[in-house]
Design a protein around this motif. Structure first.
Motif, PDB file in Angstrom:
ATOM      1  N   GLY A  25       1.470  13.681   0.957  1.00 36.15           N
ATOM      2  CA  GLY A  25       0.404  13.899   1.933  1.00 36.15           C
ATOM      3  C   GLY A  25       0.913  13.645   3.344  1.00 36.15           C
ATOM      4  O   GLY A  25       1.939  14.189   3.754  1.00 36.15           O
ATOM      5  N   GLY A  26       0.201  12.785   4.076  1.00 36.43           N
ATOM      6  CA  GLY A  26       0.607  12.458   5.442  1.00 36.43           C
ATOM      7  C   GLY A  26       2.030  11.918   5.523  1.00 36.43           C
ATOM      8  O   GLY A  26       2.681  12.057   6.562  1.00 36.43           O
ATOM      9  N   GLN A  78       0.837  -1.207   0.000  1.00 32.50           N
ATOM     10  CA  GLN A  78       0.000   0.000   0.000  1.00 32.50           C
ATOM     11  C   GLN A  78       0.869   1.253   0.000  1.00 32.50           C
ATOM     12  O   GLN A  78       0.449   2.322   0.420  1.00 32.50           O
ATOM     13  N   TYR A 117      -9.145  12.058  15.105  1.00 29.09           N
ATOM     14  CA  TYR A 117      -8.267  11.564  14.040  1.00 29.09           C
ATOM     15  C   TYR A 117      -7.007  12.431  13.935  1.00 29.09           C
ATOM     16  O   TYR A 117      -7.085  13.639  14.053  1.00 29.09           O
ATOM     17  N   GLY A 143       1.052   8.722   2.101  1.00 24.23           N
ATOM     18  CA  GLY A 143      -0.015   9.515   2.714  1.00 24.23           C
ATOM     19  C   GLY A 143      -0.888   8.728   3.659  1.00 24.23           C
ATOM     20  O   GLY A 143      -0.688   7.524   3.881  1.00 24.23           O
ATOM     21  N   ALA A 144      -1.870   9.423   4.217  1.00 17.29           N
ATOM     22  CA  ALA A 144      -2.867   8.761   5.054  1.00 17.29           C
ATOM     23  C   ALA A 144      -3.589   7.724   4.191  1.00 17.29           C
ATOM     24  O   ALA A 144      -3.672   7.881   2.966  1.00 17.29           O
ATOM     25  N   ASP A 145      -4.090   6.667   4.823  1.00 14.49           N
ATOM     26  CA  ASP A 145      -4.695   5.554   4.077  1.00 14.49           C
ATOM     27  C   ASP A 145      -6.070   5.968   3.534  1.00 14.49           C
ATOM     28  O   ASP A 145      -7.038   6.118   4.296  1.00 14.49           O
ATOM     29  N   ILE A 146      -6.125   6.139   2.217  1.00 14.58           N
ATOM     30  CA  ILE A 146      -7.355   6.633   1.583  1.00 14.58           C
ATOM     31  C   ILE A 146      -8.468   5.594   1.681  1.00 14.58           C
ATOM     32  O   ILE A 146      -9.638   5.933   1.896  1.00 14.58           O
ATOM     33  N   ALA A 147      -8.100   4.321   1.581  1.00 15.46           N
ATOM     34  CA  ALA A 147      -9.113   3.259   1.664  1.00 15.46           C
ATOM     35  C   ALA A 147      -9.774   3.264   3.048  1.00 15.46           C
ATOM     36  O   ALA A 147     -10.982   3.042   3.179  1.00 15.46           O
ATOM     37  N   GLU A 151       4.117  14.901   5.623  1.00 16.00           N
ATOM     38  CA  GLU A 151       3.901  15.552   6.925  1.00 16.00           C
ATOM     39  C   GLU A 151       4.641  14.814   8.045  1.00 16.00           C
ATOM     40  O   GLU A 151       5.202  15.435   8.947  1.00 16.00           O
ATOM     41  N   GLY A 202      -3.650  17.513   6.791  1.00 12.25           N
ATOM     42  CA  GLY A 202      -4.243  17.600   8.130  1.00 12.25           C
ATOM     43  C   GLY A 202      -3.340  17.072   9.218  1.00 12.25           C
ATOM     44  O   GLY A 202      -3.772  16.893  10.349  1.00 12.25           O
ATOM     45  N   ALA A 203      -2.084  16.824   8.881  1.00 10.97           N
ATOM     46  CA  ALA A 203      -1.149  16.355   9.914  1.00 10.97           C
ATOM     47  C   ALA A 203       0.008  17.353  10.021  1.00 10.97           C
ATOM     48  O   ALA A 203       1.170  16.972  10.112  1.00 10.97           O
ATOM     49  N   PRO A 256      -0.592  16.415  -2.046  1.00  7.67           N
ATOM     50  CA  PRO A 256      -1.571  16.365  -3.130  1.00  7.67           C
ATOM     51  C   PRO A 256      -3.008  16.214  -2.639  1.00  7.67           C
ATOM     52  O   PRO A 256      -3.891  15.818  -3.398  1.00  7.67           O
ATOM     53  N   VAL A 259      -9.577  16.758  -0.082  1.00  4.27           N
ATOM     54  CA  VAL A 259      -9.316  16.848   1.354  1.00  4.27           C
ATOM     55  C   VAL A 259      -8.161  17.853   1.483  1.00  4.27           C
ATOM     56  O   VAL A 259      -7.787  18.492   0.498  1.00  4.27           O
ATOM     57  N   MET A 260      -7.641  18.067   2.674  1.00  3.73           N
ATOM     58  CA  MET A 260      -6.521  19.000   2.820  1.00  3.73           C
ATOM     59  C   MET A 260      -5.455  18.396   3.724  1.00  3.73           C
ATOM     60  O   MET A 260      -5.742  17.446   4.462  1.00  3.73           O
ATOM     61  N   TYR A 305       8.336   7.987  -2.634  1.00  4.33           N
ATOM     62  CA  TYR A 305       7.239   8.931  -2.375  1.00  4.33           C
ATOM     63  C   TYR A 305       7.102   9.295  -0.884  1.00  4.33           C
ATOM     64  O   TYR A 305       7.044   8.428  -0.020  1.00  4.33           O
TER      65      TYR A 305
HETATM   66  N1  CAA Z   1      -3.833   5.220   0.711  1.00  5.00           N
HETATM   67  C1  CAA Z   1      -4.217   3.954   0.430  1.00  5.00           C
HETATM   68  N2  CAA Z   1      -3.644   3.205  -0.519  1.00  5.00           N
HETATM   69  C2  CAA Z   1      -2.652   3.768  -1.234  1.00  5.00           C
HETATM   70  C3  CAA Z   1      -2.212   5.077  -1.008  1.00  5.00           C
HETATM   71  C4  CAA Z   1      -2.844   5.817   0.032  1.00  5.00           C
HETATM   72  N3  CAA Z   1      -2.460   7.069   0.359  1.00  5.00           N
HETATM   73  N4  CAA Z   1      -1.219   5.363  -1.881  1.00  5.00           N
HETATM   74  C5  CAA Z   1      -1.044   4.252  -2.641  1.00  5.00           C
HETATM   75  N5  CAA Z   1      -1.915   3.292  -2.227  1.00  5.00           N
HETATM   76  C6  CAA Z   1      -2.073   1.938  -2.789  1.00  5.00           C
HETATM   77  C7  CAA Z   1      -2.774   1.983  -4.133  1.00  5.00           C
HETATM   78  O1  CAA Z   1      -4.167   2.050  -3.968  1.00  5.00           O
HETATM   79  C8  CAA Z   1      -2.309   0.673  -4.737  1.00  5.00           C
HETATM   80  O2  CAA Z   1      -3.068  -0.367  -4.175  1.00  5.00           O
HETATM   81  P1  CAA Z   1      -3.616  -1.593  -5.112  1.00  5.00           P
HETATM   82  O3  CAA Z   1      -2.354  -2.244  -5.634  1.00  5.00           O
HETATM   83  O4  CAA Z   1      -4.372  -2.441  -4.133  1.00  5.00           O
HETATM   84  O5  CAA Z   1      -4.422  -0.958  -6.193  1.00  5.00           O
HETATM   85  C9  CAA Z   1      -0.880   0.513  -4.208  1.00  5.00           C
HETATM   86  O6  CAA Z   1      -0.793   1.368  -3.074  1.00  5.00           O
HETATM   87  C10 CAA Z   1       0.157   0.961  -5.202  1.00  5.00           C
HETATM   88  O7  CAA Z   1      -0.174   2.273  -5.637  1.00  5.00           O
HETATM   89  P2  CAA Z   1      -0.277   2.690  -7.185  1.00  5.00           P
HETATM   90  O8  CAA Z   1      -0.718   1.538  -8.018  1.00  5.00           O
HETATM   91  O9  CAA Z   1      -1.088   3.944  -7.264  1.00  5.00           O
HETATM   92  O10 CAA Z   1       1.281   2.968  -7.506  1.00  5.00           O
HETATM   93  P3  CAA Z   1       1.900   4.012  -8.534  1.00  5.00           P
HETATM   94  O11 CAA Z   1       3.365   3.731  -8.554  1.00  5.00           O
HETATM   95  O12 CAA Z   1       1.162   4.020  -9.823  1.00  5.00           O
HETATM   96  O13 CAA Z   1       1.642   5.469  -7.850  1.00  5.00           O
HETATM   97  C11 CAA Z   1       1.589   7.057  -6.037  1.00  5.00           C
HETATM   98  C12 CAA Z   1       2.239   5.778  -6.620  1.00  5.00           C
HETATM   99  C13 CAA Z   1       1.953   8.250  -6.920  1.00  5.00           C
HETATM  100  C14 CAA Z   1       2.195   7.245  -4.648  1.00  5.00           C
HETATM  101  C15 CAA Z   1       0.053   6.884  -5.974  1.00  5.00           C
HETATM  102  O14 CAA Z   1      -0.237   5.661  -5.330  1.00  5.00           O
HETATM  103  C16 CAA Z   1      -0.672   7.978  -5.244  1.00  5.00           C
HETATM  104  O15 CAA Z   1      -0.889   9.044  -5.818  1.00  5.00           O
HETATM  105  N6  CAA Z   1      -1.079   7.723  -3.977  1.00  5.00           N
HETATM  106  C17 CAA Z   1      -1.922   8.634  -3.211  1.00  5.00           C
HETATM  107  C18 CAA Z   1      -1.138   9.863  -2.741  1.00  5.00           C
HETATM  108  C19 CAA Z   1      -2.057  10.805  -1.956  1.00  5.00           C
HETATM  109  O16 CAA Z   1      -3.029  11.310  -2.475  1.00  5.00           O
HETATM  110  N7  CAA Z   1      -1.698  11.045  -0.684  1.00  5.00           N
HETATM  111  C20 CAA Z   1      -2.474  11.917   0.184  1.00  5.00           C
HETATM  112  C21 CAA Z   1      -3.435  11.126   1.003  1.00  5.00           C
HETATM  113  S1  CAA Z   1      -4.520  12.150   1.972  1.00  5.00           S
HETATM  114  C22 CAA Z   1      -3.625  12.557   3.353  1.00  5.00           C
HETATM  115  O17 CAA Z   1      -2.476  12.186   3.536  1.00  5.00           O
HETATM  116  C23 CAA Z   1      -4.387  13.410   4.358  1.00  5.00           C
HETATM  117  C24 CAA Z   1      -3.569  13.957   5.487  1.00  5.00           C
HETATM  118  O18 CAA Z   1      -2.951  14.995   5.377  1.00  5.00           O
HETATM  119  C25 CAA Z   1      -3.528  13.287   6.764  1.00  5.00           C
END
Ligand code: CAA
Length: 274
Positions: free
Chosen positions: A124-125, A40, A99, A80-84, A128, A156-157, A147, A153-154, A121
Motif C-alpha cells: 500500500g502506502g 506496527q 490527507y 502501508g498507511a496506518d489503518i488504525a 507507494e 492514494g499516494a 492491497p 479503499v484504493m 513488506y
Molecule cells: N496499519 C496499521 N497497523 C498495521 C498495518 C497498517 N497498514 N499493517 C500492520 N499493522 C499492525 C497490525 O495490526 C499488527 O498490530 P497488532 O500486533 O497490534 O495486532 C502488527 O502491525 C503486526 O501485523 P500482523 O500481525 O498483521 O503481521 P503479519 O506478519 O501477520 O502480517 C502484513 C504482515 C501482511 C504486512 C499484514 O500486517 C498486513 O496485511 N497489513 C496491512 C497491509 C495493507 O493493507 N496495507 C494498505 C493500507 S491502505 C493504504 O496504504 C492507503 C494508501 O494508499 C495511502
C-alpha cells in the motif's frame, strides 16, 4: 470495542510516546532515515510522515549531504498507511486536512537523490513511498503490493499513477485489481526495482550506492534528477529541450571544469559542489 483490544491500543500508544517514528543518522555525505514503528510494521501515520518530511527537508538543505537513503527494518519497509488511524475518518476529515498531500508529498520536492532500501513488506502506502523515491534497492525477501481493495479503499499516494509507469498498465492493473503481492525477483523482472541483493547485504549495498552518488558533483546530480523526472512528466520534445538547457547550464559550474580537467590531467576530481 472489546476490553482486550482497548488495552492493547492503550499499550501501543504508551509505547509510541517514548519512541521516535523515524531514526536519523549520517555517514559521510549520506543521510540515512529509518522508519521506526516496528510494532506496527512501520504503518505510516501522520507523526511518521511529518517527521519523515522534516528529515528529508533538513537533509535537502544541508550542504554536507549529497544523497539520502530511506529504509525500514528486516520485516517491513512499511505495511502501508496506518489503518488504525484511518478507520475513524470521514470524507470531510480527509478532504479538509488534505490527507496525503499535506505531508507525504514533501518527498516530491526533494532535489537530492533519494534511495529506498526495501526489506520485507512494502505494501500500500509503503510501496507507494518506495516508488516515489528515485532508486529502489530491494532485499531478496522484499514483498511489494497494493492491497488497498481488500479494505475497500484504493491506492492514494501515487500508486495508480507510478505503478503503470514503472511496470506497464496490464501488470499494474493486475496488482491493483487482484491485490496480490509481488516478490523481489518479479519486481526486478518488471522494472519496479533497480537491483535486488541478499537481505543481509541490503544496507551495505544501499549505502555504497548512496556514497557513489554523493561523491559526484551535486549541481550536476540535481540536474540529472530533474531531467529524468521530466521524462515522466512531459512529452519527448519538451523533455529533450529541458535536458539540453540543463546541459548548457552545467557549463557554468566550477565542477564541470574540474571534472574535465581532472580527466585530462589523469587525476581524481575534487568537486566543490558549485
Ligand atoms: N496499519 C496499521 N497497523 C498495521 C498495518 C497498517 N497498514 N499493517 C500492520 N499493522 C499492525 C497490525 O495490526 C499488527 O498490530 P497488532 O500486533 O497490534 O495486532 C502488527 O502491525 C503486526 O501485523 P500482523 O500481525 O498483521 O503481521 P503479519 O506478519 O501477520 O502480517 C502484513 C504482515 C501482511 C504486512 C499484514 O500486517 C498486513 O496485511 N497489513 C496491512 C497491509 C495493507 O493493507 N496495507 C494498505 C493500507 S491502505 C493504504 O496504504 C492507503 C494508501 O494508499 C495511502
Amino acid at each position: 470495542m472489546e476490553d482486550k483490544e482497548k488495552e492493547k491500543e492503550k499499550e501501543n500508544k504508551k509505547g509510541e510516546e517514548n519512541q521516535n517514528p523515524i531514526l536519523v543518522e549520517t555517514a559521510g555525505r549520506v543521510g540515512l532515515i529509518r522508519l521506526n514503528r516496528p510494532r506496527q510494521m512501520n504503518a505510516l501515520n501522520d507523526a511518521l510522515m511529518d517527521a519523515l518530511g522534516l528529515a528529508l527537508q533538513a537533509f535537502d538543505e544541508d550542504d554536507g549531504i549529497g544523497a539520502i537513503v530511506v529504509t525500514g527494518n528486516d520485516k517491513a519497509f512499511a505495511a502501508g498507511a496506518d489503518i488504525a488511524a484511518m478507520r475513524g475518518w470521514d470524507y470531510m476529515d480527509v478532504f479538509k486536512s488534505n490527507y496525503i498531500t499535506r505531508n507525504w508529498e514533501t518527498l516530491r520536492s526533494v532535489r537530492k537523490p533519494v534511495i529506498a532500501a526495501v526489506a520485507g513488506y512494502a505494501l500500500g502506502g509503503g510501496c507507494e513511498l518506495a516508488m516515489a523515491c528515485d532508486i529502489l534497492i530491494a532485499a531478496d525477501n522484499a514483498v511489494f503490493g497494493l492491497p488497498e481493495l481488500k479494505l475497500a479503499v484504493m491506492p492514494g499516494a501515487g500508486g495508480t499513477q507510478r505503478l503503470p509507469r514503472a511496470i506497464s498498465k496490464a501488470k499494474a492493473m493486475d496488482m491493483c485489481m487482484t491485490a496480490r503481492n509481488m516478490g523481489a525477483a518479479e519486481a526486478e523482472r518488471s522494472g519496479l526495482v533497480s537491483r535486488v541483493v541478499a537481505a543481509e547485504r541490503l544496507m551495505d549495498e544501499a549505502m555504497a550506492v548512496a556514497q557513489t552518488i554523493a561523491g559526484f558533483s551535486l549541481p550536476s546530480m540535481m540536474a540529472v534528477k530533474e531531467a529524468v523526472n521530466r521524462a515522466w512528466e512531459s512529452s519527448l520534445s519538451e523533455g529533450i529541450l529541458f535536458e539540453r538547457r540543463q546541459l548548457h547550464a552545467l557549463f557554468a559550474t566550477a565542477d564541470l571544469k574540474e571534472g574535465m580537467n581532472a580527466f585530462l590531467e589523469r587525476r581524481e576530481p575534487v568537486f566543490r559542489h558549485r
